[in-house]
Design a protein around this motif. Structure first.
Motif, PDB file in Angstrom:
ATOM      1  N   GLN A   1       3.026  -6.118   1.264  1.00 57.77           N
ATOM      2  CA  GLN A   1       3.375  -7.330   0.523  1.00 57.77           C
ATOM      3  C   GLN A   1       2.176  -8.271   0.431  1.00 57.77           C
ATOM      4  OE1 GLN A   1       7.088  -9.053   0.116  1.00 57.77           O
ATOM      5  NE2 GLN A   1       8.114  -7.822   1.667  1.00 57.77           N
TER       6      GLN A   1
ATOM      7  N   LYS B   1      12.213 -10.275   3.756  1.00 64.66           N
ATOM      8  CA  LYS B   1      12.015 -11.524   3.016  1.00 64.66           C
ATOM      9  C   LYS B   1      11.011 -12.425   3.725  1.00 64.66           C
ATOM     10  CE  LYS B   1      13.010 -13.107  -0.122  1.00 64.66           C
ATOM     11  NZ  LYS B   1      14.111 -14.052  -0.343  1.00 64.66           N
TER      12      LYS B   1
ATOM     13  N   TRP C   1      12.319  -7.620  -6.790  1.00 60.47           N
ATOM     14  CA  TRP C   1      12.915  -6.553  -5.984  1.00 60.47           C
ATOM     15  C   TRP C   1      14.184  -5.982  -6.610  1.00 60.47           C
ATOM     16  CZ3 TRP C   1       8.888  -5.576  -3.597  1.00 60.47           C
ATOM     17  CH2 TRP C   1       8.111  -6.558  -2.974  1.00 60.47           C
TER      18      TRP C   1
ATOM     19  N   PHE D   1       9.856   1.275  -2.354  1.00 54.55           N
ATOM     20  CA  PHE D   1       8.888   0.187  -2.170  1.00 54.55           C
ATOM     21  C   PHE D   1       7.469   0.742  -2.060  1.00 54.55           C
ATOM     22  CE2 PHE D   1       6.578  -2.475   1.004  1.00 54.55           C
ATOM     23  CZ  PHE D   1       6.332  -3.558   0.176  1.00 54.55           C
TER      24      PHE D   1
ATOM     25  N   TYR E   1       6.185   1.886  -5.501  1.00 56.20           N
ATOM     26  CA  TYR E   1       5.862   0.727  -6.332  1.00 56.20           C
ATOM     27  C   TYR E   1       4.538   0.105  -5.899  1.00 56.20           C
ATOM     28  CZ  TYR E   1       6.077  -4.200  -7.738  1.00 56.20           C
ATOM     29  OH  TYR E   1       5.779  -5.454  -8.224  1.00 56.20           O
TER      30      TYR E   1
ATOM     31  N   ALA F   1      15.842  -2.217  -5.934  1.00 61.61           N
ATOM     32  CA  ALA F   1      16.973  -2.172  -5.005  1.00 61.61           C
ATOM     33  C   ALA F   1      17.856  -0.957  -5.261  1.00 61.61           C
ATOM     34  CB  ALA F   1      17.793  -3.450  -5.115  1.00 61.61           C
TER      35      ALA F   1
ATOM     36  N   LYS G   1      20.956  -7.270  -0.776  1.00 64.26           N
ATOM     37  CA  LYS G   1      20.241  -6.185  -1.429  1.00 64.26           C
ATOM     38  C   LYS G   1      19.736  -5.159  -0.420  1.00 64.26           C
ATOM     39  CE  LYS G   1      18.784  -9.436  -4.998  1.00 64.26           C
ATOM     40  NZ  LYS G   1      17.675 -10.046  -5.767  1.00 64.26           N
TER      41      LYS G   1
ATOM     42  N   ASP H   1       7.697 -11.355   2.547  1.00 60.84           N
ATOM     43  CA  ASP H   1       7.479 -11.873   1.192  1.00 60.84           C
ATOM     44  C   ASP H   1       7.059 -13.341   1.249  1.00 60.84           C
ATOM     45  OD1 ASP H   1       7.577 -12.543  -1.476  1.00 60.84           O
ATOM     46  OD2 ASP H   1       9.505 -11.605  -1.868  1.00 60.84           O
TER      47      ASP H   1
ATOM     48  N   LEU I   1      16.963  -2.006  -0.018  1.00 61.68           N
ATOM     49  CA  LEU I   1      15.751  -1.431  -0.575  1.00 61.68           C
ATOM     50  C   LEU I   1      15.268  -0.296   0.320  1.00 61.68           C
ATOM     51  CD1 LEU I   1      13.434  -1.572  -2.646  1.00 61.68           C
ATOM     52  CD2 LEU I   1      12.377  -3.348  -1.237  1.00 61.68           C
TER      53      LEU I   1
END
Length: 379
Positions: free
Chosen positions: A19, A282, A60, A97, A100, A64, A90, A285, A92
């Motif tokens: 991240q 999170k 996201w 991830f 991506y 998800a 959510k 993030d 994931l």
């Protein structure tokens, strides 16, 4: 690759490291900076599942596996339902991830990804199995050895779990509602519960989780999963398509003390995991965004991260669970049912105003909390 110099290096590219790298890619400030990512793994498989809540549309959503707008909290006496709006819960999967993140990293000409096992980090220097590297600043996700030596001096628990992705022939799940915690089946005298994430009417992740200080023999997790599926989900015939297992340190150990002039600790090693809940994605993030802002301002990257009043709340919470682990069901029942669930989410996301914090803390009203409170502030 030996004695190669970079502006920034990220050691360990899990959720926190990736991240942070993604934030650098998206920020013009770093376009002309040379960035190194170091990890011993390729990061291709499903090695973990992250769950978190968010408001509105975010990047996201497209990754998800599933989202839910409704949840259940179940204790020994009642089943409580709640509507999460405006939040969504959510799920994931790590493989999505990783894919991506790696695609974006491959497109970035200023980032070098090296598969190597890091042996030592000090000053500007990184020593790895296949060579050495230098960077003006290093972001290190490795948990410091001192934590393992001194964690018993702090309030420390382990969140450990095992989950089965199961598939049934008959439609038995409500795919719009997940179970946050179900306390009807517990390891004796512990804070333990089952977590259910329905992916469709025929598939779900069923996970048995404990917040305590000792791991179980592997077969014991299986016993609880089998019993829960039979007794409470009323399912006799199913297939186990996938298994996931892991542990997360829950501690008020001062990870932030391991930052140094040229090294910032990130992820679990930087105190990014919320000690009272184990939620981390999170936080990674949010804290990555904060680090980028700090760097642009010329401040220390870790300034204002994981040192807020919320860490004091976590210390109080862990103090109680460490001394009275049997109170977990009552404590979490109060937490998830007395305040509005939206207040709880803001509190756990470290976004709540102080007056709301007080309401949440008062919902946990027990003598043990007030003793822990006094011990924390007047020790």
């Amino acid at each position: 690759m030996t004695n190669t110099t970079f502006d920034y290096a990220v050691v360990g590219v899990g959720a926190a490291g990736l991240q942070l790298a993604l934030k650098m890619i998206d920020d013009e400030f770093f376009k002309d900076k040379k960035i190194l990512l170091l990890d011993k793994d390729e990061k291709t498989g499903n090695d973990r599942t992250w769950c978190f809540w968010e408001k509105g549309d975010t990047i996201w959503d497209s990754l998800a596996t599933k989202t839910w707008g409704k949840g259940l909290f179940i204790n020994s006496n009642e089943c409580i339902s709640f509507d999460l709006a405006p939040y969504k819960y959510k799920m994931l999967r790590s493989s999505d991830f990783y894919s991506y993140a790696k695609n974006k990293i491959q497109e970035a000409e200023n980032i070098t990804w090296v598969k190597d096992e890091v042996e030592k980090v000090g000053g500007h220097q990184i020593t790895a199995a296949s060579g050495s590297y230098e960077a003006s600043h290093i972001f290190d996700s490795r948990i410091p050895e001192e934590f393992h030596k001194k964690k018993d001096k702090y309030h420390s628990l382990i969140q450990h779990f095992k989950g089965w992705f199961i598939e049934t022939k008959e439609p038995v799940f409500d795919p719009e509602t997940f179970t946050m915690m179900d306390y009807r089946l517990k390891w004796e005298g512990s804070t333990s519960f089952t977590y259910v994430l329905p992916l469709s009417k025929n598939t779900a992740l069923v996970e048995f989780t404990l917040f305590n200080d000792q791991l179980l023999p592997d077969e014991e997790y299986d016993v609880f999963l089998k019993d829960y599926i039979k007794q409470y989900l009323k399912i006799d015939n199913y297939e186990i398509n996938e298994v996931e297992q892991g542990l997360i340190p829950m501690s008020d150990y001062p990870f932030h003390k391991h930052h140094s002039q040229h090294i910032s600790k990130i992820g679990t090693a930087g105190g990014w995991v919320r000690p009272s809940s184990g939620y981390s994605f999170k936080n990674a993030d949010r804290y990555s965004t904060k680090m980028i802002e700090n760097i642009r301002k010329g401040d220390r990257p870790e300034k204002g991260i994981a040192t807020s009043r919320f860490r004091t709340y976590d210390s109080i919470f862990l103090n109680v669970l460490a001394s009275r682990n049997d109170l977990g069901e009552e404590i979490f029942t109060r937490l998830y049912t007395k305040p509005k669930i939206q207040s709880v989410f803001r509190f756990l996301d470290e976004e709540s105003p102080f007056r709301e914090d007080i309401r949440v803390m008062f919902s946990l009203n027990r003598p043990q909390f007030w003793k822990a409170f006094l011990k924390t502030f007047w020790k």
